[in-house]
Motif scaffolding. Structure first.
Motif, short mmCIF file in Angstrom:
data_model
loop_
_atom_site.label_atom_id
_atom_site.label_comp_id
_atom_site.label_asym_id
_atom_site.label_seq_id
_atom_site.Cartn_x
_atom_site.Cartn_y
_atom_site.Cartn_z
N ASP A 116 0.86 -1.18 0.00
CA ASP A 116 0.00 0.00 0.00
C ASP A 116 0.89 1.23 0.00
O ASP A 116 1.55 1.52 1.00
N PRO A 117 0.91 1.98 -1.12
CA PRO A 117 1.82 3.14 -1.19
C PRO A 117 1.50 4.20 -0.14
O PRO A 117 2.36 4.99 0.22
N GLU A 118 0.25 4.18 0.34
CA GLU A 118 -0.12 5.16 1.36
C GLU A 118 -0.10 4.57 2.77
O GLU A 118 -0.53 5.21 3.73
N GLU A 120 2.21 3.96 5.00
CA GLU A 120 2.93 4.67 6.06
C GLU A 120 2.15 5.91 6.51
O GLU A 120 2.00 6.16 7.71
N GLN A 121 1.61 6.66 5.53
CA GLN A 121 0.84 7.86 5.88
C GLN A 121 -0.42 7.51 6.68
O GLN A 121 -0.79 8.23 7.60
N LYS A 122 -1.06 6.40 6.29
CA LYS A 122 -2.25 5.98 7.03
C LYS A 122 -1.90 5.62 8.48
O LYS A 122 -2.64 5.93 9.40
#
Ligand SMILES: [Zn+2]
Length: 321
Positions: A116-118, A120-122
């Motif tokens: 999931d490219p997001e 870490e942000q999540k």
């Protein structure tokens, strides 16, 4: 020894019900704290309903370092006028001290497989929202300690690593009421797969609880499911506790068997959402969504992968329950 009551306190969070437990001792304790909003929105009114006050709580006992168990710790500590002792195992203490520790744990484990490219942000956003503050524990434990909750009420601390490295059981001495957080997984909760970072430690902790502690009452952090998919409640009597421990061992043995045989053939990258562990999921007949956080399937598979990598060369099989 004085008998004390243990009351479950429920706070909602997404798909989960978060359970904390109030120990009605002379120095009252709360075991696990939900997320940031749980102390004010879940615990305070629930305590009021039984004639107790959150500001009188003197012990915050954390079973382990996951966000949904320690996220409310700082807020609860503030509500006690910063007078409560905050207890956690030293191996999970970094998760209380630092939001970043949760992100790093994700990236080092299940995050490797979720693609999931997001992701870490999540994780950063979840930590900001769900953790009420970074906090230095006042009491670090490793297992073997006894805490005095006033009068003759004592709680002993037992290390039960597996779900996390720093998971502990709190045992009310004399009445053998045992609070384990997520240390006993049966078939898992919402994702229908048990979650543990260290399968070998998990197995021995379950045996220790079954054979040595032998709970009179067992208190769970979520309504974990039986083989039939029916949730146990979070308050189990002696017979239910024994069944939950045995089922947890049986399930772990099945997963261990499948993982050992399949992972020996190497990881197989495929288009399956279970990749690179699709063969294990297929053999176990696991159809849950492995990407739903907290993604127990990948956490646990990573645990087996790591534990097999640690086996000395020439080992022919792992131990079976
Ligand atoms: Zn947990």
């Amino acid at each position: 020894m004085t008998h004390v009551d243990v009351h479950p306190l429920v706070s909602p969070w997404g798909r989960f019900g978060l359970y904390s437990f109030f120990i009605d001792a002379p120095e009252p304790a709360i075991v696990d704290t939900g997320i940031a909003t749980s102390p004010a929105e879940g615990m305070a009114p629930a305590l009021e309903a039984i004639g107790r006050r959150i500001e009188d709580v003197r012990w915050i006992l954390l079973t382990h370092g996951h966000i949904d168990h320690l996220g409310g710790a700082h807020a609860l500590w503030e509500l006690t006028g910063r007078r409560a002792q905050v207890v956690v195992h030293e191996a999970d203490a970094p998760f209380l001290r630092s939001r970043r520790a949760h992100v790093d744990e994700y990236l080092d484990g299940r995050g490797q497989y979720l693609h999931d490219p997001e992701g870490e942000q999540k994780q950063i956003a979840t930590g900001e929202a769900a953790i009420s503050g970074e906090l230095e524990p006042t009491v670090l434990v490793t297992g073997g300690e006894t805490l005095s909750l006033g009068g003759d009420v004592k709680v002993s601390v037992h290390a039960i690593p597996g779900h996390t490295a720093g998971s502990v059981a709190y045992v009310l001495d004399g009445q053998n009421a045992v609070l384990v957080g997520d240390g006993v997984q049966v078939h898992g909760a919402a994702n229908a797969f048990p979650s543990y970072v260290d399968p070998v430690a998990y197995r021995s902790s379950l045996r220790y609880l079954r054979d040595v502690i032998r709970p009179q009452n067992l208190y769970l952090g979520h309504p974990y499911r039986t083989a039939e998919g029916v949730p146990y409640g979070v308050e189990l009597d002696a017979e239910q506790a024994r069944a939950a421990l045995q089922q947890s061992l049986d399930i772990e043995a099945r997963i261990d068997d499948a993982a050992w045989r399949r992972l020996r053939q190497g990881l197989q990258e495929t288009h399956s959402p279970y990749s690179p562990f699709a063969a294990v999921a297929e053999e176990l007949g696991y159809h849950g969504d492995p990407t739903l956080e907290p993604s127990p399937f990948f956490t646990t598979m990573h645990g087996y992968r790591t534990s097999f990598a640690d086996e000395p060369a020439g080992t022919t099989g792992s131990s079976f329950a």
